[in-house]
Design a protein around this motif. Structure first.
Motif, mmCIF file in Angstrom:
data_model
loop_
_atom_site.group_PDB
_atom_site.id
_atom_site.type_symbol
_atom_site.label_atom_id
_atom_site.label_comp_id
_atom_site.label_asym_id
_atom_site.label_seq_id
_atom_site.Cartn_x
_atom_site.Cartn_y
_atom_site.Cartn_z
ATOM 1 N N ASN A 156 0.819 -1.206 0.000
ATOM 2 C CA ASN A 156 0.000 0.000 0.000
ATOM 3 C C ASN A 156 0.855 1.258 0.000
ATOM 4 N N TYR A 157 1.949 1.225 0.742
ATOM 5 C CA TYR A 157 2.830 2.387 0.779
ATOM 6 C C TYR A 157 3.540 2.568 -0.561
ATOM 7 N N ASP A 182 0.198 10.402 3.134
ATOM 8 C CA ASP A 182 0.785 9.205 2.522
ATOM 9 C C ASP A 182 0.103 7.919 2.960
ATOM 10 N N THR A 183 -0.393 7.890 4.182
ATOM 11 C CA THR A 183 -1.052 6.702 4.723
ATOM 12 C C THR A 183 -2.364 7.116 5.369
ATOM 13 N N LEU A 211 1.819 4.902 11.178
ATOM 14 C CA LEU A 211 2.429 3.604 11.449
ATOM 15 C C LEU A 211 2.383 3.270 12.929
ATOM 16 N N ARG A 235 8.332 6.280 -3.979
ATOM 17 C CA ARG A 235 8.168 5.433 -2.785
ATOM 18 C C ARG A 235 9.305 4.422 -2.658
ATOM 19 N N TYR A 252 8.407 11.865 6.236
ATOM 20 C CA TYR A 252 7.758 10.742 5.573
ATOM 21 C C TYR A 252 8.437 9.447 6.018
ATOM 22 N N TYR A 253 7.739 8.328 5.812
ATOM 23 C CA TYR A 253 8.233 7.044 6.276
ATOM 24 C C TYR A 253 9.291 6.488 5.323
ATOM 25 N N GLY A 281 -3.376 5.922 -0.024
ATOM 26 C CA GLY A 281 -3.571 6.683 1.200
ATOM 27 C C GLY A 281 -4.908 6.443 1.855
#
Length: 279
Positions: free
Chosen positions: A146-147, A190-191, A195, A269, A211-212, A152
Motif C-alpha cells: 500500500n505504501y 501518505d497513509t 504507522l 516510494r 515521511y516514512y 492513502g
C-alpha cells in the motif's frame, strides 16, 4: 475511496450473461465512476492495475476483479465477493474496525482513521495467538505494498479476517480496495493511519524527513514481533521487480499521462523505502 465512490451489489442474471442489481444474493460489487476526484474516468483502471500488481508481481492474495463497460462505453470496476460461497452460504468475516471495537457512534465520524498500523498488527496477535506469525507477515507485506503504490486510504475497514474451511481457522482475507489514491488526491496524507500508536515514539528518520522510510518499517516490524531478518527480506522484495511492474503499467487501461504519473509515484516510494538514516 471513502465518501466519493458508490458501491452496488450485483449478481449474474439467471437468463443471460448480464449483471443486475440485487438486494440479496449479490455475487459481485460494482463501482461506477466517482465524481469529486481528479481524473475520475481513470479510477477503475487504477484500481484494476493496482490489484493486478499485487496479485501478479508481488503474489499477494487478492479479490478477483475486472473493468467492464456500460452500454454507453463508460468503464466501471467489478470485483467478485470472496466471502460468498453459494447463494445461501458465506464466510464469517470481520474487518479491523469490528475487531478493534471501533464504531462511529462511540468514536466519531473519523473512527476508521483514528488508529495506527501498529495497533492493527497487535489486534492480529491478540485475535490469533497461535497462528499470528504468518498472518502478521501477510499483513506487513500488504502495508508495504500500500505504501509503495501510494494508497492513502488503507483504513481499518479495508483489512479483514475471515474463517475459512476446512479447519474453520481465521486468516487475513484476500486484499481488496487497492489503488493509487495519490493520482486522484495529490495532497492527501501518505497513509490512511499512522504507522505507530504514539507519535512521540516515531523513529528519527520520520521526524527528520516528514515521511516514512526503510527505518520506520523496520521498527514497525520489530514492534510487532516479526523476525528482523524476515522484515529486511520483505523490504528488499517490495522495492524490486521494477521491470515487471513497469510492464504491467504499460499494459494497463490507464491513459498514457497517468501511466507516467503512476510509475513516478512508485519510483518515489521505492526511493523512500531504500533510504536509511542510520546508513
Amino acid at each position: 475511496m471513502s465518501g466519493v465512490q458508490e458501491k452496488f451489489s450485483v449478481k449474474m442474471a439467471s437468463s443471460s450473461s448480464t449483471l443486475e442489481l440485487t438486494q440479496a444474493g449479490g455475487q459481485f460489487i460494482l463501482k461506477p465512476l466517482p465524481v469529486i476526484v481528479v481524473s475520475p474516468e481513470a479510477v477503475p483502471a487504477n484500481e484494476h492495475l493496482t490489484m493486478q500488481l499485487a496479485r501478479q508481481v508481488f503474489r499477494l492474495p487478492t479479490a478477483a476483479c475486472a473493468v467492464p463497460r456500460f452500454a454507453t462505453g463508460q468503464p466501471a470496476y467489478l470485483t467478485r465477493r470472496f466471502d460468498v460461497l453459494t447463494a445461501k452460504s458465506r464466510l464469517l468475516q470481520e474487518d479491523f474496525a469490528q475487531l478493534g471495537g471501533r464504531t462511529s457512534q462511540q468514536h466519531g465520524a473519523n473512527y476508521k482513521y483514528d488508529y495506527s498500523y501498529e495497533e492493527m498488527g497487535l489486534l492480529i496477535r491478540r485475535a490469533l495467538p497461535s497462528t499470528y506469525l504468518p498472518e502478521l507477515t501477510a499483513f506487513f507485506r500488504l502495508l508495504l505494498f500500500n505504501y509503495l503504490v501510494g494508497n492513502g486510504d488503507a483504513h481499518l475497514k479495508n483489512f479483514s479476517l475471515h474463517r475459512t474451511p476446512p479447519n474453520k481457522a481465521y486468516h487475513l482475507t484476500p486484499a481488496y480496495d487497492l489503488l493509487n489514491t495519490e493520482l486522484h488526491f495529490p495532497y492527501e496524507s501518505d497513509t490512511a493511519v499512522p504507522l505507530f500508536a504514539d507519535p512521540a515514539t516515531d523513529p528519527p528518520a520520520f521526524t527528520a524527513l516528514g515521511y516514512y522510510t526503510h527505518d520506520d518499517f523496520l521498527e514497525l516490524g520489530r514492534r510487532l514481533g516479526l523476525p528482523l531478518s524476515r522484515v529486511r527480506k520483505l523490504l528488499a522484495d517490495i522495492v524490486g521487480h521494477e521491470s515487471q511492474v513497469q510492464a504491467l503499467i504499460d499494459r494497463s487501461f490507464l491513459p498514457e499521462d497517468l501511466k507516467t504519473a503512476y510509475a513516478a509515484v512508485l519510483a518515489g516510494r521505492r526511493q523512500r523505502l531504500r533510504y536509511s538514516l542510520g546508513a
